[in-house]
Design a protein around this motif. Sequence first.
Motif, PDB file in Angstrom:
ATOM      1  N   TRP A 179      51.684  71.503  15.462  1.00 43.49           N
ATOM      2  CA  TRP A 179      52.131  70.159  15.832  1.00 43.49           C
ATOM      3  C   TRP A 179      53.562  70.246  16.357  1.00 43.49           C
ATOM      4  N   PRO A 180      53.725  70.667  17.631  1.00 42.77           N
ATOM      5  CA  PRO A 180      55.085  70.825  18.181  1.00 42.77           C
ATOM      6  C   PRO A 180      55.877  69.528  18.087  1.00 42.77           C
ATOM      7  N   GLY A 181      57.125  69.635  17.676  1.00 39.41           N
ATOM      8  CA  GLY A 181      57.947  68.437  17.507  1.00 39.41           C
ATOM      9  C   GLY A 181      57.846  67.861  16.116  1.00 39.41           C
ATOM     10  N   GLY A 182      56.923  68.381  15.319  1.00 37.48           N
ATOM     11  CA  GLY A 182      56.833  67.945  13.928  1.00 37.48           C
ATOM     12  C   GLY A 182      55.747  66.918  13.705  1.00 37.48           C
ATOM     13  N   ILE A 183      55.167  66.965  12.499  1.00 38.23           N
ATOM     14  CA  ILE A 183      54.082  66.037  12.162  1.00 38.23           C
ATOM     15  C   ILE A 183      54.608  64.610  12.020  1.00 38.23           C
ATOM     16  N   GLY A 184      55.786  64.455  11.448  1.00 40.21           N
ATOM     17  CA  GLY A 184      56.338  63.122  11.225  1.00 40.21           C
ATOM     18  C   GLY A 184      56.428  62.317  12.511  1.00 40.21           C
ATOM     19  N   ARG A 185      56.728  63.012  13.603  1.00 45.16           N
ATOM     20  CA  ARG A 185      56.873  62.343  14.907  1.00 45.16           C
ATOM     21  C   ARG A 185      55.573  61.634  15.315  1.00 45.16           C
ATOM     22  N   ARG A 186      54.444  62.248  14.969  1.00 41.87           N
ATOM     23  CA  ARG A 186      53.135  61.640  15.314  1.00 41.87           C
ATOM     24  C   ARG A 186      52.969  60.275  14.645  1.00 41.87           C
ATOM     25  N   PHE A 187      53.519  60.171  13.473  1.00 40.72           N
ATOM     26  CA  PHE A 187      53.410  58.900  12.745  1.00 40.72           C
ATOM     27  C   PHE A 187      54.473  57.906  13.240  1.00 40.72           C
ATOM     28  N   GLU A 188      55.682  58.407  13.439  1.00 43.12           N
ATOM     29  CA  GLU A 188      56.787  57.508  13.835  1.00 43.12           C
ATOM     30  C   GLU A 188      56.502  56.794  15.151  1.00 43.12           C
ATOM     31  N   VAL A 189      55.931  57.534  16.087  1.00 44.16           N
ATOM     32  CA  VAL A 189      55.703  56.942  17.404  1.00 44.16           C
ATOM     33  C   VAL A 189      54.681  55.802  17.314  1.00 44.16           C
ATOM     34  N   GLU A 190      53.881  55.802  16.248  1.00 43.30           N
ATOM     35  CA  GLU A 190      52.899  54.734  16.058  1.00 43.30           C
ATOM     36  C   GLU A 190      53.417  53.627  15.140  1.00 43.30           C
ATOM     37  N   GLY A 191      54.674  53.711  14.742  1.00 43.18           N
ATOM     38  CA  GLY A 191      55.253  52.612  13.973  1.00 43.18           C
ATOM     39  C   GLY A 191      55.319  52.846  12.479  1.00 43.18           C
ATOM     40  N   TRP A 192      55.165  54.102  12.052  1.00 41.01           N
ATOM     41  CA  TRP A 192      55.287  54.429  10.638  1.00 41.01           C
ATOM     42  C   TRP A 192      56.730  54.847  10.328  1.00 41.01           C
ATOM     43  N   THR A 193      57.088  54.755   9.050  1.00 44.50           N
ATOM     44  CA  THR A 193      58.269  55.437   8.551  1.00 44.50           C
ATOM     45  C   THR A 193      57.830  56.828   8.101  1.00 44.50           C
ATOM     46  N   ALA A 194      58.523  57.869   8.577  1.00 43.27           N
ATOM     47  CA  ALA A 194      58.145  59.236   8.214  1.00 43.27           C
ATOM     48  C   ALA A 194      59.299  59.926   7.503  1.00 43.27           C
ATOM     49  N   ARG A 195      58.953  60.623   6.436  1.00 43.88           N
ATOM     50  CA  ARG A 195      59.952  61.390   5.680  1.00 43.88           C
ATOM     51  C   ARG A 195      59.422  62.791   5.454  1.00 43.88           C
ATOM     52  N   THR A 196      60.179  63.781   5.856  1.00 41.27           N
ATOM     53  CA  THR A 196      59.761  65.170   5.701  1.00 41.27           C
ATOM     54  C   THR A 196      60.589  65.809   4.591  1.00 41.27           C
ATOM     55  N   VAL A 197      59.879  66.313   3.569  1.00 39.56           N
ATOM     56  CA  VAL A 197      60.586  66.841   2.394  1.00 39.56           C
ATOM     57  C   VAL A 197      59.965  68.165   1.954  1.00 39.56           C
ATOM     58  N   ASP A 198      60.664  68.834   1.061  1.00 35.94           N
ATOM     59  CA  ASP A 198      60.156  70.061   0.440  1.00 35.94           C
ATOM     60  C   ASP A 198      59.036  69.663  -0.522  1.00 35.94           C
ATOM     61  N   GLY A 199      57.834  70.138  -0.217  1.00 36.71           N
ATOM     62  CA  GLY A 199      56.670  69.757  -1.011  1.00 36.71           C
ATOM     63  C   GLY A 199      56.625  70.375  -2.395  1.00 36.71           C
ATOM     64  N   ARG A 200      57.620  71.161  -2.753  1.00 37.28           N
ATOM     65  CA  ARG A 200      57.708  71.706  -4.116  1.00 37.28           C
ATOM     66  C   ARG A 200      58.819  71.028  -4.927  1.00 37.28           C
ATOM     67  N   ASP A 201      59.599  70.159  -4.279  1.00 38.97           N
ATOM     68  CA  ASP A 201      60.779  69.551  -4.904  1.00 38.97           C
ATOM     69  C   ASP A 201      60.397  68.169  -5.455  1.00 38.97           C
ATOM     70  N   HIS A 202      60.251  68.090  -6.757  1.00 37.81           N
ATOM     71  CA  HIS A 202      59.742  66.862  -7.370  1.00 37.81           C
ATOM     72  C   HIS A 202      60.661  65.667  -7.131  1.00 37.81           C
ATOM     73  N   GLU A 203      61.971  65.886  -7.209  1.00 41.08           N
ATOM     74  CA  GLU A 203      62.896  64.763  -6.994  1.00 41.08           C
ATOM     75  C   GLU A 203      62.828  64.281  -5.548  1.00 41.08           C
ATOM     76  N   ALA A 204      62.757  65.233  -4.627  1.00 43.13           N
ATOM     77  CA  ALA A 204      62.690  64.842  -3.209  1.00 43.13           C
ATOM     78  C   ALA A 204      61.385  64.102  -2.918  1.00 43.13           C
ATOM     79  N   LEU A 205      60.297  64.563  -3.505  1.00 42.43           N
ATOM     80  CA  LEU A 205      59.014  63.881  -3.320  1.00 42.43           C
ATOM     81  C   LEU A 205      59.066  62.472  -3.900  1.00 42.43           C
ATOM     82  N   TYR A 206      59.629  62.363  -5.106  1.00 41.59           N
ATOM     83  CA  TYR A 206      59.706  61.052  -5.751  1.00 41.59           C
ATOM     84  C   TYR A 206      60.519  60.074  -4.907  1.00 41.59           C
ATOM     85  N   GLU A 207      61.641  60.550  -4.422  1.00 37.10           N
ATOM     86  CA  GLU A 207      62.495  59.712  -3.582  1.00 37.10           C
ATOM     87  C   GLU A 207      61.750  59.297  -2.304  1.00 37.10           C
ATOM     88  N   ALA A 208      61.048  60.246  -1.703  1.00 38.56           N
ATOM     89  CA  ALA A 208      60.324  59.945  -0.463  1.00 38.56           C
ATOM     90  C   ALA A 208      59.221  58.910  -0.697  1.00 38.56           C
TER      91      ALA A 208
END
Lengths: 228, 296
Positions: A179-208
């Motif tokens: 997914w060149p340009g990042g997966i989040g971009r696919r959602f953002e262009v359609e009007g979503w809020t996208a947050r890309t985080v470390d999928g092993r970081d519990h605090e970052a996931l919780y915040e996201a």
Amino acid sequence: MTTTATGYHELPRLIGLMTGDEKHAAAATSTVDVLWVLYDRVLDISPRKIGDPRRDRFLLSKGHGPMAYYAVLAAKGFIREADLLGWAGVESKLGMHPDRVRVPGVEISSGSLGHGLGLAIGEVYGLRAQRIGARVVVLVGDAELDEGSNHEAIALAGREGMAALTAVVVDNRSASHGWPGGIGRRFEVEGWTARTVDGRDHEALYEAFTAPHPGRPLAVIAEVEAKN
Amino acid sequence: MSMRDAFASTMDEAMAVDPRLALVLADISVDRVRPVQRRHPNRVINVGIREQLLVGVAGGLALSGMRPVVHTFASFLVERPFEQVKLDLGHQGVGAVLVSSGASYDMSYAGRTHQSPGDVALMDSLPGWTVHVPGHPAEARRLLCESLPGDSSVYLRLSEAVNAEPFIGVGFQALRRGSAGVVLAVGPMLDRVLAATATLDVTVLYASTVRPFDAAGLRAAVDASSANVVLVEPYLAGTSAHQVAEALDDRPHRLRSLGVRRDREVRIYGGMADHDVAHGLDEQGIAASVRAFLGR
């Protein structure tokens, strides 16, 4: 944050009951941290609320490799630890892909890729019509996004401004063409809020998962180590 | 009033009194339900030209406790998103009312892309579906009203082809009695079957519901006539042949299945009547087939 009889540190052992290899299988399970944070801290669901129409919904769209999912369901009391033994056997209700008709707490039967987001959008419409303010979270894989059905769903949810909907994309870079340009971009262009985080970081996931995203559906891209 | 008009007006009435009902569309027929959409903006959902999502959304609505009614042309409701019908409804353990229009070749001028003669055969490959094939708008309305309560899985197949009069009843209805055999006319095939067999000594049964298949009704008709059965279905020929075989599994019998031909794709445009002739489903074609089968 939440104290439970069985916690995150128990998951490797529970996964080991299915795989027979607790150390490596648990670490290799890409979804385990996302699932734990959702069930432990984010979602308003419990074994006692399975039939409550106001419960939050978690939909596992990426149905393959469900060991971490079953382990979390066991840790949280939706199924018994003994259920994990003999999984995918003829006497087990736990299969290589989960079946909502057979497993308490499982919201959708999945396995074929690209079905969860559409079902989740239908649930959001249904909850809205019933004036229920519950949250609907659907987990998809980065390779699963190859399925065109997801792109029908991403566009509509964005246009509808479905703030009750969260898609969490567990990205282990397994999509054949990327997914060149990042997966989040696919959602953002359609009007979503996208947050890309470390999928092993519990605090970052919780915040996201919990930071506000008014009037927009939320995409959390949880990056984990590459599959190969 | 067409079956599609009857569908739109019946949904308007039903949604006013049943808050569980949700109507899901993919651009087709949206203009016909504008007033309903204005009255129930949260329950009339147009997903745009996205048929996988059309059925997926219906599955999610049902999972949330709503009763989805899903509508587009048959080719885009059953064939294109068939896996969604199989998995997002059936495999989830939830039901919906799928209402198609276009039938086998209502859009005769539009070519193969808008024709769906295999829809009932496809639905027949999934367990638990009721299949209605009304032959008149009044039947369509009655069958829709019956389908809305509860959580069952229903396929309602609307068509522009209609009979002059509705037949409201349960199971296979005997409209004529004879001794040489039994002709089962499904939905819009009835009037032409009655005309084609007017001078023959046969029983004519009428069905607007084909699943469940009224095996007892067929057996009773065969017992009172002869074990020569002709199926006349407005979709793929022989779609119900296996049901006839099961219904008569302890009786030696003969079967001729008429319907949309399986042996080749009919690559013509023209009107519905032209397609009837091409498939042998016009009055003359049916008469010739029945006479040849009965040796008369």
